[in-house]
Scaffold this motif. Structure first.
Motif, short mmCIF file in Angstrom:
data_model
loop_
_atom_site.label_atom_id
_atom_site.label_comp_id
_atom_site.label_asym_id
_atom_site.label_seq_id
_atom_site.Cartn_x
_atom_site.Cartn_y
_atom_site.Cartn_z
N ILE A 1 0.85 -1.20 0.00
CA ILE A 1 0.00 0.00 0.00
C ILE A 1 0.88 1.25 0.00
O ILE A 1 0.58 2.25 -0.64
N THR A 2 2.01 1.18 0.71
CA THR A 2 2.95 2.30 0.72
C THR A 2 3.42 2.63 -0.69
O THR A 2 3.51 3.81 -1.07
N PHE B 1 -3.01 5.83 6.74
CA PHE B 1 -3.93 4.73 6.45
C PHE B 1 -3.67 3.54 7.36
O PHE B 1 -4.60 2.93 7.90
N HIS B 2 -2.40 3.21 7.55
CA HIS B 2 -2.02 2.10 8.42
C HIS B 2 -2.57 2.31 9.84
O HIS B 2 -3.13 1.39 10.45
N PHE C 1 0.83 4.62 -2.61
CA PHE C 1 0.88 6.04 -2.26
C PHE C 1 2.13 6.70 -2.84
O PHE C 1 2.08 7.84 -3.31
N GLY D 1 0.65 9.32 3.52
CA GLY D 1 -0.66 8.73 3.21
C GLY D 1 -0.74 7.28 3.66
O GLY D 1 -1.73 6.86 4.28
N ALA D 2 0.30 6.53 3.37
CA ALA D 2 0.32 5.11 3.74
C ALA D 2 0.37 4.94 5.26
O ALA D 2 -0.25 4.03 5.82
N GLU E 1 -6.42 2.06 9.85
CA GLU E 1 -6.93 0.71 9.64
C GLU E 1 -6.87 -0.12 10.93
O GLU E 1 -7.67 -1.03 11.12
#
Lengths: 216, 216
Positions: free
Chosen positions: A98-99, B77-78, A102, B73-74, B81
């Motif tokens: 996911i990183t 999000f981490h 982004f 962003g990642a 989540e």
């Protein structure tokens, strides 16, 4: 439930697969999900019906039952989260994939878009020739860093993931510029992406739209 | 396990909270997670030890046990989540909140960064004055669209989410430019973000770093 995405009725890139619906098509093909496409003219993209789906009047969008999404990054992530094939099972590996999604969209793509904007929108401006090297240098700096990190690995972090899908998609925009040729490992990385059967199916599908539009 | 993030030893914005560690601090405060900070000089950010963590030699990074992430962003999000408070439980609402994270980083932030780059890096160039209106117009176009979508809602889609956290963070970069003032609903939206106790705690924490560095 078959999702519906939106795409250009007549892609400004002439079917080169650089429009952002390509990323979503590719992701759908990787996970083996059938989809419908609704084509939009440039005018229709700015009309209230489409702005209700996409506040910035762009493509792609993604509709599935009562869910409507925009932003190719968010759509690819949504697909990757719900279907096997684009994100690793291991929690840490998944977070790293996911990183890279982004990183592709937030660190690598902006200077590439700047370069495209300069070439497309500022070519006739007085400053164009003088400013171009500066814009290219910003792209090159990111490519050098990315090239260093990739090294001789096949993909950015273990097996192919949504992070690679997004990074290859972003780098493909540089193909015509020649900038990518200066980084053989990045060129080979992009070529590996293009060689994937799912990429090829997605590419053919978007090309078919452009070819059909050109015949009318 | 307490995560460790990285931040500027001496933030180039003078403690205004515009560096990207602020987004991660804010997210950690929203979910009530304690964290450690490792400060980096500009030189240390380009050294192999940091490049191993962050291939583009930037801040922030996020380390938690054997997991290491980069890209704000990642990281946000981490955090969102794994801890309650930043993403809705409903699956569709969650996907839409994630969409706004991507929209903030991929659609709204790039023209804002361009404007910052123009002002910071191209101020002495021959084309600066002539090109600036064009760059500002690209920002304004996105702000108009965003303002239209937000309307008189409090947040972008239901309750405050990681999407709002990211959008407010991105818009805050415009504060000094005055561009935001032309959109009262966006200004009020940003002010609501800044008024959140978690934002304030994060802001104070990054300001304390800058103030301490200034005293040395």
């Amino acid at each position: 439930m078959t999702p519906t995405i939106t795409a250009f009725e007549r892609s400004p890139d002439g079917g080169k697969g650089l429009a952002r619906d390509m990323r979503v098509r590719w992701a759908l093909e990787e996970v083996g999900l059938a989809y419908d496409v609704r084509l939009l003219s440039f005018e229709a993209m700015k009309e209230p019906a489409h702005l209700a789906l996409h506040p910035f009047g762009q493509i792609p969008t993604f509709e599935e039952g009562d869910l409507a999404l925009f932003e190719s990054g968010a759509i690819v992530f949504h697909i990757a989260e719900r279907h096997a094939g684009l994100l690793p099972d291991d929690a840490n590996a998944r977070a790293r994939a996911i990183t890279w999604m982004f990183a592709a969209l937030s660190t690598i793509e902006p200077p590439i878009i700047d370069l495209a904007f300069a070439k497309l929108l500022e070519r006739d401006e007085a400053w164009y020739e003088q400013r171009l090297p500066l814009v290219e240098e910003r792209v090159r700096r990111r490519l050098s860093e990315l090239s260093l990190r990739l090294g001789d690995a096949e993909w950015l972090d273990g097996p192919f993931s949504a992070g690679d899908l997004m990074m290859v998609s972003v780098l493909l925009r540089l193909k015509a510029s020649g900038l990518l040729d200066q980084y053989p490992n990045l060129s080979a990385y992009v070529a590996r992406g293009e060689a994937r059967p799912a990429y090829k199916r997605a590419f053919e599908a978007q090309l078919a739209v452009f070819s059909a539009a050109s015949r009318t």
